[in-house]
Enzyme design. Structure first.
Site, PDB file in Angstrom:
ATOM      1  CE  LYS A  75      33.497  43.342  45.833  1.00  0.00           C
ATOM      2  NZ  LYS A  75      34.657  44.211  45.484  1.00  0.00           N
ATOM      3  CD  GLN A 119      37.339  44.399  42.762  1.00  0.00           C
ATOM      4  OE1 GLN A 119      36.304  44.871  43.206  1.00  0.00           O
ATOM      5  NE2 GLN A 119      38.064  43.549  43.454  1.00  0.00           N
ATOM      6  CG  ASP A 142      36.206  50.130  47.664  1.00  0.00           C
ATOM      7  OD1 ASP A 142      35.949  49.048  48.219  1.00  0.00           O
ATOM      8  OD2 ASP A 142      36.589  50.229  46.483  1.00  0.00           O
TER       9      ASP A 142
HETATM   10  N1  GUN Z   1      40.349  44.393  45.674  1.00  0.00           N
HETATM   11  C1  GUN Z   1      40.418  43.542  46.730  1.00  0.00           C
HETATM   12  N2  GUN Z   1      39.603  43.969  47.733  1.00  0.00           N
HETATM   13  C2  GUN Z   1      39.021  45.105  47.298  1.00  0.00           C
HETATM   14  C3  GUN Z   1      38.093  46.003  47.889  1.00  0.00           C
HETATM   15  O1  GUN Z   1      37.627  45.849  49.030  1.00  0.00           O
HETATM   16  N3  GUN Z   1      37.732  47.059  47.109  1.00  0.00           N
HETATM   17  C4  GUN Z   1      38.237  47.273  45.868  1.00  0.00           C
HETATM   18  N4  GUN Z   1      37.833  48.347  45.200  1.00  0.00           N
HETATM   19  N5  GUN Z   1      39.109  46.459  45.303  1.00  0.00           N
HETATM   20  C5  GUN Z   1      39.497  45.382  46.015  1.00  0.00           C
END
Ligand code: GUN
Length: 317
Positions: A75, A119, A142
């Site tokens: 990302k 995350q 998010d």
């Molecule tokens: N873990 C798995 N998918 C995601 C997501 O879309 N955002 C976050 N913050 N953690 C994740």
């Protein structure tokens, strides 16, 4: 080549499965995410030229979960390509909830940080819901803050929608799948995909208006529900759960799953597979996402689009 009916019939007799075999159209998440990235890049350039603003996102990772490390790295790299500044804060596995909340408070008050992504999954001693609620909802790229989740459910234009279901929605729209009135079956009721996916597709909107069924571990006759679906979205995290017999011929199948399975042939001893038995299901479905290369790239595209939006909102504020 002789393609007279007699020749074709004798060929079919010796190839009995051929009549029912057809290959589904592939829904190319890589190509569609590339389109969205180029739109996001144009927006970040406009922010810089017109307002002197460089959108910024801060990733927070707690501990060394290998999948989380890989996701955050990917990302961050893509963000920089699009003219979005990215920082990653890595905290020790033993970090307390209070320490993490203090970091979020600091990031909430930093005007250079437009988006914050903590995350998941977080270590067990940290309450994920309290962390997501602590992020300023205007920086919640998010889409997990209760204000944004609530507005999504109410059909009140949330500032941000959760990235994976928003990415699935874009895939459907941009490949011309008709959603209005469609029977949609979603496998999995998680907060990250299943629930917000249902909320997006049941809204009164020309790109939604679906009849949504949300299935979970206590649901009865899962295969029967799935066979009624015009659009089947698998997001329950079980390797190759969706078999060909669970899919209506011609249905659109979206595979959100990322599962590790043992593979002695592979370098690291495992490989990643989706929630759909792709080989078999692609013979029945009308259209299907490859996995990898379907939903995964869309999640990143929506995250960075959300980050550009957070910076655009900060300009207007
Ligand atoms: N873990 C798995 N998918 C995601 C997501 O879309 N955002 C976050 N913050 N953690 C994740």
């Amino acid at each position: 080549m002789d393609l007279s009916p007699g020749v074709i019939l004798s060929y079919l007799k010796t190839h009995p499965n051929l009549e029912t075999m057809s290959s589904a159209r592939l829904i190319d998440g890589k190509a569609i995410s590339a389109q969205i990235h180029s739109e996001t890049k144009a927006r970040t350039q406009a922010l810089k030229e017109r307002h002197g603003i460089i959108p910024g996102i801060t990733f927070v990772r707690v501990g060394e979960d290998p999948a989380s490390r890989a996701y955050v790295r990917m990302k961050g790299a893509k963000a920089e390509e699009l003219g979005i500044h990215s920082d990653t804060v890595v905290l020790d596995e033993a970090t307390s909830q209070a320490e993490l909340l203090a970091l979020i408070d600091k990031l909430n008050r930093d005007p250079k940080v437009h988006g914050i992504l903590v995350q998941a999954p977080l270590p067990k001693h940290i309450r994920e819901d309290e962390i997501f609620s602590a992020i300023d909802y205007r920086k919640d790229v998010d889409g997990f803050h209760p204000v944004n989740v609530g507005k999504l459910l109410l059909g009140q234009n949330p500032l941000f929608k959760p990235c994976t279901p928003a990415g699935v929605h874009e895939l459907l729209i941009r490949t011309g799948v008709s959603i209005s009135g469609a029977e949609v079956v979603i496998l999995g009721r998680g907060n990250i995909v299943g629930k917000p996916m249902a909320a997006i597709l049941l809204q009164k909107d020309k790109h939604a208006d679906a009849t949504v069924t949300l299935l979970h571990s206590r649901s009865k006759d899962i295969a029967g529900h799935c066979r009624r679906a015009d659009i089947l979205i698998a997001a329950m995290g079980q390797a190759r759960f969706v078999k060909a017999g669970m899919v209506k011929p011609g249905a659109v199948v979206i595979d959100v799953g990322v599962n590790r399975i043992d593979d002695p042939q592979a370098k690291n001893g495992y490989r990643l597979v989706g929630d759909v038995d792709f080989e078999a299901v692609s013979q029945v479905a009308g259209a299907i996402t490859p996995n990898p290369g379907g939903v995964g790239p869309m999640t990143i595209a929506m995250l960075l689009s959300n980050t550009a939006r957070a910076a655009e909102l900060a300009v207007k504020a």
